[in-house]
Each structure stands twice: as C-alpha cells, then as structure tokens.
Design an enzyme around this catalytic site. Structure first.
Site, PDB file in Angstrom:
ATOM      1  N   GLY A 173     -85.449  32.527 -47.019  1.00  0.00           N
ATOM      2  CA  GLY A 173     -84.498  33.507 -47.496  1.00  0.00           C
ATOM      3  C   GLY A 173     -83.847  34.289 -46.380  1.00  0.00           C
ATOM      4  O   GLY A 173     -82.778  34.870 -46.551  1.00  0.00           O
ATOM      5  N   MET A 174     -84.478  34.305 -45.213  1.00  0.00           N
ATOM      6  CA  MET A 174     -83.981  35.105 -44.110  1.00  0.00           C
ATOM      7  C   MET A 174     -83.534  34.251 -42.924  1.00  0.00           C
ATOM      8  O   MET A 174     -82.591  34.590 -42.221  1.00  0.00           O
ATOM      9  CB  MET A 174     -85.093  36.075 -43.657  1.00  0.00           C
ATOM     10  CG  MET A 174     -84.719  36.990 -42.507  1.00  0.00           C
ATOM     11  SD  MET A 174     -86.027  38.184 -42.151  1.00  0.00           S
ATOM     12  CE  MET A 174     -87.296  37.127 -41.466  1.00  0.00           C
TER      13      MET A 174
ATOM     14  N   ASP B 148     -97.322  39.470 -46.596  1.00  0.00           N
ATOM     15  CA  ASP B 148     -96.795  38.283 -47.285  1.00  0.00           C
ATOM     16  C   ASP B 148     -97.700  37.083 -47.029  1.00  0.00           C
ATOM     17  O   ASP B 148     -97.230  35.982 -46.769  1.00  0.00           O
ATOM     18  CB  ASP B 148     -95.367  37.989 -46.812  1.00  0.00           C
ATOM     19  CG  ASP B 148     -94.631  37.031 -47.763  1.00  0.00           C
ATOM     20  OD1 ASP B 148     -95.085  36.892 -48.919  1.00  0.00           O
ATOM     21  OD2 ASP B 148     -93.629  36.431 -47.351  1.00  0.00           O
TER      22      ASP B 148
ATOM     23  N   ASN C  22     -83.646  30.012 -40.883  1.00  0.00           N
ATOM     24  CA  ASN C  22     -83.912  28.578 -40.909  1.00  0.00           C
ATOM     25  C   ASN C  22     -84.785  28.227 -39.715  1.00  0.00           C
ATOM     26  O   ASN C  22     -84.665  28.828 -38.647  1.00  0.00           O
ATOM     27  CB  ASN C  22     -82.602  27.785 -40.854  1.00  0.00           C
ATOM     28  CG  ASN C  22     -81.731  28.037 -42.070  1.00  0.00           C
ATOM     29  OD1 ASN C  22     -82.249  28.270 -43.165  1.00  0.00           O
ATOM     30  ND2 ASN C  22     -80.427  28.002 -41.887  1.00  0.00           N
ATOM     31  N   VAL C  23     -85.668  27.251 -39.912  1.00  0.00           N
ATOM     32  CA  VAL C  23     -86.622  26.880 -38.861  1.00  0.00           C
ATOM     33  C   VAL C  23     -86.355  25.441 -38.435  1.00  0.00           C
ATOM     34  O   VAL C  23     -86.148  24.555 -39.278  1.00  0.00           O
ATOM     35  CB  VAL C  23     -88.073  27.036 -39.349  1.00  0.00           C
ATOM     36  CG1 VAL C  23     -89.052  26.743 -38.216  1.00  0.00           C
ATOM     37  CG2 VAL C  23     -88.306  28.439 -39.886  1.00  0.00           C
TER      38      VAL C  23
ATOM     39  N   GLY D  30     -87.449  23.683 -42.138  1.00  0.00           N
ATOM     40  CA  GLY D  30     -87.458  24.389 -43.418  1.00  0.00           C
ATOM     41  C   GLY D  30     -86.414  25.480 -43.452  1.00  0.00           C
ATOM     42  O   GLY D  30     -85.894  25.909 -42.416  1.00  0.00           O
TER      43      GLY D  30
END
Length: 658
Positions: free
Chosen positions: A21-22, A134, A24-25, A18
């Site tokens: 915004g900060m 969050d 990538n995984v 995935g």
C-alpha cells in the site's frame, strides 16, 4: 521500475518481489559490493503524500537502528528522482504466511523454533523502544536455512514518539490487531505481544482465529469474542502451548505478558515434563475493544459505532439489557390476542360422535384388510454380512434395493449397520429393502509426530485405538525420549483400529566409559579408540620412569562416560631424558650428527688444524664416552682438518684442543 534500471547509480533492478500500500519491493544487484539486495521504493503516486512519506521515513529510522539476525538488515537508504528508497538484505525464501500454507500442519518443534526466532527479533526491537505495530506472517520471512526474519517497520513506533502514539485511527492489519489498536488507542509492547499470540495460533491451526468478510466485523471479534481454543482443532497440541496463546491474547493488555522476553521464556518450557498435566489457563475475558491481510487505516468512530450496535442489548456478562426486554414486551403487545373458545352446541356434539363412530368402523375394516394382506415383518439384519443379509431378504420374498457403504466406528467393516425400512416394520412381499453396510471407522490423516515426546504421543494414539510400538536409537540431534521418525507417512489416511505404528525414539547420545590406559602402548590406545568410534590425540614427552611408546597420562579420567564428540588427549613416553654418550674417536662428523638427531642432542663442531689424524675424523669430545647427558643439551666435538704436518707442533697444540 523496469529490469536493469539503476537506482542511485548503484542498485540494478532484477525483478519485482511485491507491491504494498505504501511501496513496491524489488530484487536488485548492488553493483559496488556485488551482492543481491532488496530495494523498497516509495510508490510514485504517493510521493507527495506527507503522511506516507512520514511513514516511510519512520521505517528507515526504525530499521537502521536495529541490527539482529532475526531482523532484516538495512544496508542503505536515500532518495532518487524525488522517490525515497530503502535497501535491505535480500532473503531467498518465502514469507511465513506461504510457509504455513505449504507445510501445515507444522510440527510442534518447528513451530517453537520459528516462534523463538520471531520473539528474539521483537525483543530486540522493544529493547530499543520500537513497537512494530504490524506484526503478521506476511511481514516475517523464512530464509533457506529456516531462520525467521522480521521486516516492514513501516508503521513501527518509538514509544516516546508523540506524533503517532495516540491517534483517532486504527493502523495495522485487522486479523492481527489488538483490541486497543482497533480503537485507535495507545499501541504498546503488549500490542505486539497480542499479534504474536495470533501468529502462534495461526502457525498451529493453519488459520487465523477471527475472520469475517468485513474488517469491522473482525475488529469486533477481537474485542468481544473469546479466543478460540487451538486444541479444539488439534488435541495433540500441549496445553502449556495453548496457554501461551491465551495469555498473549488477553483482551485487557495488562493481563498479557509483561514483555516479549517473558513470553519467550514461557514458550521455551512448554515441552517440559512438569507441564504435561498443566490445566487450561482461565482468565476473565474483558470487553476491551482487524478483510484482507493488507495494512489498513480504519476510523475509530466507525468501529466504535459498530461496537455500540453489537453490544447495546447484551452486557459484558451476557445478561440482556432492560431496553431489549422492554422492546420484546412491546412486540408481544402488538401481536393479536387469541379469542376465547366458544361453547359447543348439543347438535354439534352429536355430529362429532357419529363422525367418530364412522371413522372407527372404517379403521376396523382397514386393519382387517391389512392383516389379511401378504405382509413380511422386517428382520433385524444388524451385524449380518452383506451377502448373508441379501440371501435372507430373498428368502423372505423381498428385493435388495440400494446398498450404501458408509463409515461406522461401532460396526465392523462389511457388516450391516441398518436397513430401510427398519427392523420390525411390516412390508409387502416383493418390496425393495435398502442396506447400509459399514466400511469400518472413517479413515483419518495420520499426522507428523517427529520431534514430539514419545510418552505423550503414545498415550494419545492408544486412546484413539492405534497400536503403538517403540524402537530406540542413539541420536546427537534429538533429545532423549523424543521421536526421531515414524514408519507411517504423515499424509496416509488410516483406520485407527487397524493401524500399527512404530516410532524410532531417541535415547540420547551414546556414551562410552573410558578405561585406564596405564601400561598400554600408543597402538593399543588407538585400537581401542577406533573400535569405539572415538578420537584420540597423542602428545609425546620424555620420561625417566615410563618406557618409550607407553602411556604416561590421559586427559579424561578412567571411568568417565563420554559421547562420540569427545576428544581424549593421551601423553606417550619417548623414553628417558638421559642419553649415554658413546666414544666418537675416529668417527666422522656426519656419524655424530646422526646420533645426536636420534637422541635429541645438539652438536657443536670445532676444527682442529694441528691434528695429524685423518681429515674429517673426530679427535676429541666435550663429554666423555660413557657419561650421561640430558636431551636438548649440546656436545662439542673436534674435527681434524688433516693439516698437522704443515705447522709447528707448538703452534698446533696451542690452537687445536678444546
């Protein structure tokens, strides 16, 4: 990152999982520990952004401190090619957002299981003074075992931190942010509790409570609109469960639960019998001030300005402000005033009179014409079958027009609901008449009731017109009184008035009354256990009072009720501890040892080199024949060496006897 690339010369990239915004995984393989892991890598275009780097470091600091089965475990972190990375456990499954979409509607039982996992993880984070800030379904993963795990502590916050505690921006995901967060105010543990309440609502309703095209609009909904009632969407939801949502999502943070543990404890009792008739929670909603599910940063000034526009004319109690009244008055003043009516002259009145008289005469001619025409008065066909209504229309000289089949709760299937034109209307012969025929009550999705309390489901379904039957069955997994299965598939569309459903209801674990095993043999006890499906463990000990192979004692008292999982230990007698010693004279050592083994006696052989007896034969024994000895003791026997003739008698006698 591409497949097969190495991070820190250890983690081999397999595939992307995935993009955020900060960071990538990726799914990667740990080459050292030979296991799959998740690697979160700071985006290349953000590596020089000090704020983003700080948030990434914040996630590392928060995550490494938390070790809990419901929180993603951190394995490693570091920096490679000037990019920070975080290595965590790889969860094979899906996030809660997709899980809800795939399995909606979730059963109450499954909802409570998942929510308990989430609450346990959040409670652990709070115990370390870490606020997630969050929480949303996208940050909760469901593994293959069905367990929920919390992830993404990217904007998590230590309560003692001053750098991010109070700010002029709102950080988080709009649909799950508390009113105080959207203002950029102080985020506390109660802010996480608000998000948990929104998540619980979404799990039950299949959608978020507040949604709009613009993020600011959603934020205003969180701060000004009352929380919608989830039971309006699904009345089967217990009121006690809805009350948990209402309590967790109060506008004023101080009206929410004091802690996640308190919310978890309240949630654990929503299915209790004493809460079945619980009234709806009513607390005063206060106007304390969330388009995508991605984490956003919104200037509080924008939200504040929008809130001011939305609220300037309406007070918190719903009253209209004086400024609005004044503005409305000015608008009225600008409207043109109606002019006074003029007086009607005599000439005009005469013209009006003769005009009316002419109209009356024409009306009379029209009525006479209508009466003389060939008219039919429409019959009331309500309740007629479609066939009989068609026949009657033809007999009346009318034509059958369109036939519409529509659902109707009051009119039985196949019967006429109404006609067009309606009954009593005069129509020309040969006219077409439309029929509306009932298809019965509108079919509805039956739903999944497994895991819910039968008495409550029975009442709800019978009120809707269903015929409900019950079959009881023992169960080790489902509590007594709760539904194990149903014979109508959850996705089936049914007509409540024509549907009979049979529920298999748990009567709990089956119990067996343990009898007294006194005077029973081991084989008799085993036969009883086999017949009743129980497990028996046997111990064997000697006894001077209980015959061999008979029961001495049992671990479960006679008359006790036990379940199938119970193991009963029974002690069996091996007979008396005393053994009568026989005469071993003339026997061989192997004969003695065989007897001793059978009777639990130890044998100590001794050689007699002076005896004239046959070699290998017993010449004497330490315990006389006929005497008794206890099991476990030792008897000494003397064995002839068969060499007595080769030595002097005196020497042999000196060495040969015990």
């Amino acid at each position: 990152m591409q497949a097969n690339e190495l991070i820190a010369e250890r983690y081999k990239i397999i595939e992307p999982l995935g993009e955020g915004g900060m960071a990538n995984v990726y799914r990667a393989h740990d080459m050292i520990l030979d296991r799959d892991v998740s690697v979160k890598l700071l985006r290349l275009d953000l590596r020089d952004d000090s704020t983003i780097r700080q948030r990434f470091e914040n996630e590392i600091a928060a995550s490494t401190e938390l070790v809990h089965p419901n929180i993603i475990q951190v394995y490693d972190f570091g920096e490679t090619n000037q990019l920070q990375f975080l290595v965590t456990e790889y969860v094979k499954g899906e996030d809660l957002k997709r899980y809800i979409a795939k399995h909606h509607p979730l059963t109450i039982t499954r909802t409570l299981q998942i929510m308990d996992d989430i609450l346990a993880g959040v409670a652990m984070a709070h115990s370390h003074n870490i606020i997630h800030r969050d929480l949303k379904p996208q940050n909760i993963l469901i593994d293959e075992a069905g367990r929920a795990k919390i992830t993404d502590f990217g904007i998590a916050l230590a309560q003692s931190s001053l750098g991010l505690t109070k700010t002029d921006v709102a950080i988080g995901s709009i649909h799950y942010m508390s009113p105080e967060q959207v203002k950029g105010g102080i985020a506390t543990t109660r802010s996480d509790i608000y998000a948990l309440g929104i998540i619980l609502y979404e799990m039950l309703a299949g959608k978020v409570p507040f949604d709009a095209p613009e993020a600011v609009s959603v934020a205003l909904m969180h701060s000004t609109q009352p929380m919608p009632f989830v039971r309006d969407i699904d009345p089967r939801i217990p009121q006690a469960l809805e009350n948990v949502i209402l309590k967790a999502t109060q506008k004023n943070a101080m009206d929410r639960y004091n802690s996640v543990d308190e919310m978890r404890e309240d949630l654990s009792t929503v299915m209790a019998e004493d809460r079945i008739n619980e009234p709806r929670l009513e607390m005063a909603a206060k106007n304390d001030i969330s388009n995508s599910t991605a984490t956003k940063i919104i200037p509080a000034s924008v939200i504040g300005a929008a809130a001011a526009v939305a609220n300037k004319d309406v007070k918190a109690d719903g009253a209209v402000s004086p400024s609005l009244i004044s503005r409305k008055q000015k608008e009225q003043e600008k409207k043109p005033q109606k002019k006074p009516k003029k007086k009607i002259s005599k000439k005009r009145r005469r013209m009006m009179f003769f005009g009316g008289l002419l109209a009356l005469i024409l009306g009379i001619f029209l009525i006479v014409g209508l009466v003389s025409s060939d008219k039919v008065t429409m019959t009331d066909f309500r309740g007629y079958t479609e066939k009989s209504a068609k026949n009657s229309l033809k007999e009346d000289g009318l034509k059958v027009g369109e036939v519409y089949h529509v659902s109707n709760k009051q009119i039985s299937k196949g019967k006429v609901i109404k006609t067009d034109p309606r009954e009593g209307t005069k129509v020309d012969k040969g006219s077409s008449v439309n029929l509306y025929v009932s298809t019965g009550a509108k079919k509805v999705r039956f739903g999944d009731y497994t895991g819910e309390k039968y008495s409550k489901v029975e009442h709800q379904l019978e009120e809707k017109g269903f015929t409900v039957k019950e079959v009881q069955q023992n169960s080790t997994d489902v509590p007594e009184g709760y539904i194990i299965e149903q014979d109508v598939d959850a996705e089936t569309l049914v007509n409540p008035g024509d549907t009979t459903v049979t529920f298999t209801v748990s009567r709990g674990q089956q119990t067996i009354t343990v009898p007294s095993f006194q005077n029973m043999s081991q084989s008799q006890v085993q036969a009883w256990a086999d017949k009743n499906g129980l497990t028996v463990s046997f111990n064997q000990v000697g006894s001077d009072t209980v015959a061999a192979d008979m029961v001495i004692s049992q671990s479960v008292k006679a008359g006790t009720k036990v379940t199938f999982a119970t193991v009963i230990t029974v002690t069996i007698s091996t007979g008396s501890n005393d053994v009568t010693v026989p005469d071993f004279g003339g026997k061989t050592l192997s004969d003695v040892q065989s007897w001793a083994k059978k009777n639990g006696i130890n044998v100590q052989p001794k050689t007699d080199v002076t005896s004239s007896a046959e070699k290998g034969k017993i010449t004497s024994q330490s315990v006389s024949a006929g005497d008794k000895m206890q099991k476990g003791n030792t008897i000494t026997v003397t064995v002839s060496a068969g060499t007595g003739n080769s030595h002097s008698g005196d020497d042999n006698n000196a060495d040969g006897h015990s």
